[in-house]
Enzyme design. Structure first.
Site, PDB file in Angstrom:
ATOM      1  CB  SER A   1      -0.755  -0.057   1.143  1.00  0.00           C
ATOM      2  OG  SER A   1      -1.500   1.153   1.614  1.00  0.00           O
TER       3      SER A   1
ATOM      4  CE1 TYR B   1      -3.941  -1.822   5.749  1.00  0.00           C
ATOM      5  CE2 TYR B   1      -3.153   0.389   5.106  1.00  0.00           C
ATOM      6  CZ  TYR B   1      -3.700  -0.949   4.424  1.00  0.00           C
ATOM      7  OH  TYR B   1      -3.917  -1.237   3.219  1.00  0.00           O
TER       8      TYR B   1
END
Length: 263
Positions: free
Chosen positions: A139, A152
């Site tokens: 990501s 995350y």
């Protein structure tokens, strides 16, 4: 692109399913793995319209034995596999003071160790074949540092580092590694998201909906990268610009731009 054999974790929905559709339409042998058995069984029929031998195999990336069974099945049925996409992932949002260690362990087990397990299981098979290609879905969160997403961000940064390390480690074995770093796009990631921040679901939905790219767009870019054996895929222009700013601007300037984006 010449049809090959591909296995995709988290392949029953979102980006994983978009990849599976593109490959099935292109004549690839496709196998999707997912821990959501009901969803996997519901969608495999649509893939079989294009590729009658497409398969769904139940697979939880937190269990090494599940991935080992997949590798065994693909070896028996296909004689191996050419591309493994480590796509399964979850999201967690919260300040460091509010995020529990159990949430850290949960997201690390899936986002990071799920990729590690996939690479560990299939590397020996790739070496035996003399070739192979890992696609690890990270990501832009792994390259940037959006606040209130430390768990995350950390897992995705680790996936980037793991992928880059394996690019060096496996190159002499003719094994290629591509790491993909999309920004927000419309997917089902927030359905299983854990959060300690009120209203974050609405903010994430807004960011996802504002994306000019959807899962199919990103899947097409990934397949082009596999064809060209590219090391990195950064699909979103805004994400690339933010990354460039982080690298070249003074830290204080970058932080102001980042916070203005998150409001």
């Amino acid at each position: 692109m010449k049809p090959q054999r591909i296995f995709i974790t988290g392949g029953a929905s979102g980006l994983g399913f978009a990849l599976a559709q593109i490959c099935a339409k292109g004549g690839w042998q496709v196998c999707i793995g997912d821990r959501d058995i009901e969803r996997g069984e519901a969608v495999i029929g649509s893939l079989q319209k294009w590729q009658p031998k497409a398969m769904f195999l139940p697979c939880d990336v937190t269990r090494m034995s599940d991935l080992e069974q997949v590798a065994k099945t693909l070896t028996e049925k296909w004689g191996g596999v050419d591309v493994v996409v480590n796509n399964a992932g979850v999201a967690q949002v919260g300040k460091i003071s509010d995020t529990t260690l159990s949430d850290w362990q949960w997201i690390i087990d899936i986002n990071l160790l799920g990729v590690v397990r996939g690479c560990k299981v299939f590397t020996p098979l790739f070496k035996q074949q003399g070739s192979g290609h890992f696609v690890n879905i990270a990501s832009m969160a792994g390259l940037l540092d959006v606040p209130n997403m430390s768990a995350y961000n950390a897992t995705k940064a680790a996936v980037v580092s793991l992928s880059e390390t394996l690019q060096n480690e496996l190159v002499n074995d003719n094994i290629h590694v591509t790491v993909v770093c999309p920004s927000f796009f419309k997917t089902n990631l927030n359905q299983g998201m854990r959060s300690t921040i009120d209203g974050i679901e609405q903010k994430v939905d807004k960011l996802m909906s504002s994306s000019k790219l959807n899962a199919v767009d990103i899947a097409r870019l990934i397949m082009k990268a596999v064809d060209k054996k590219k090391s990195h895929v950064l699909p979103h222009r805004q994400g690339r610009l933010a990354w460039y700013m982080k690298r070249w601007l003074p830290r204080s300037w970058y932080q102001k731009l980042l916070y203005s984006r998150m409001k």
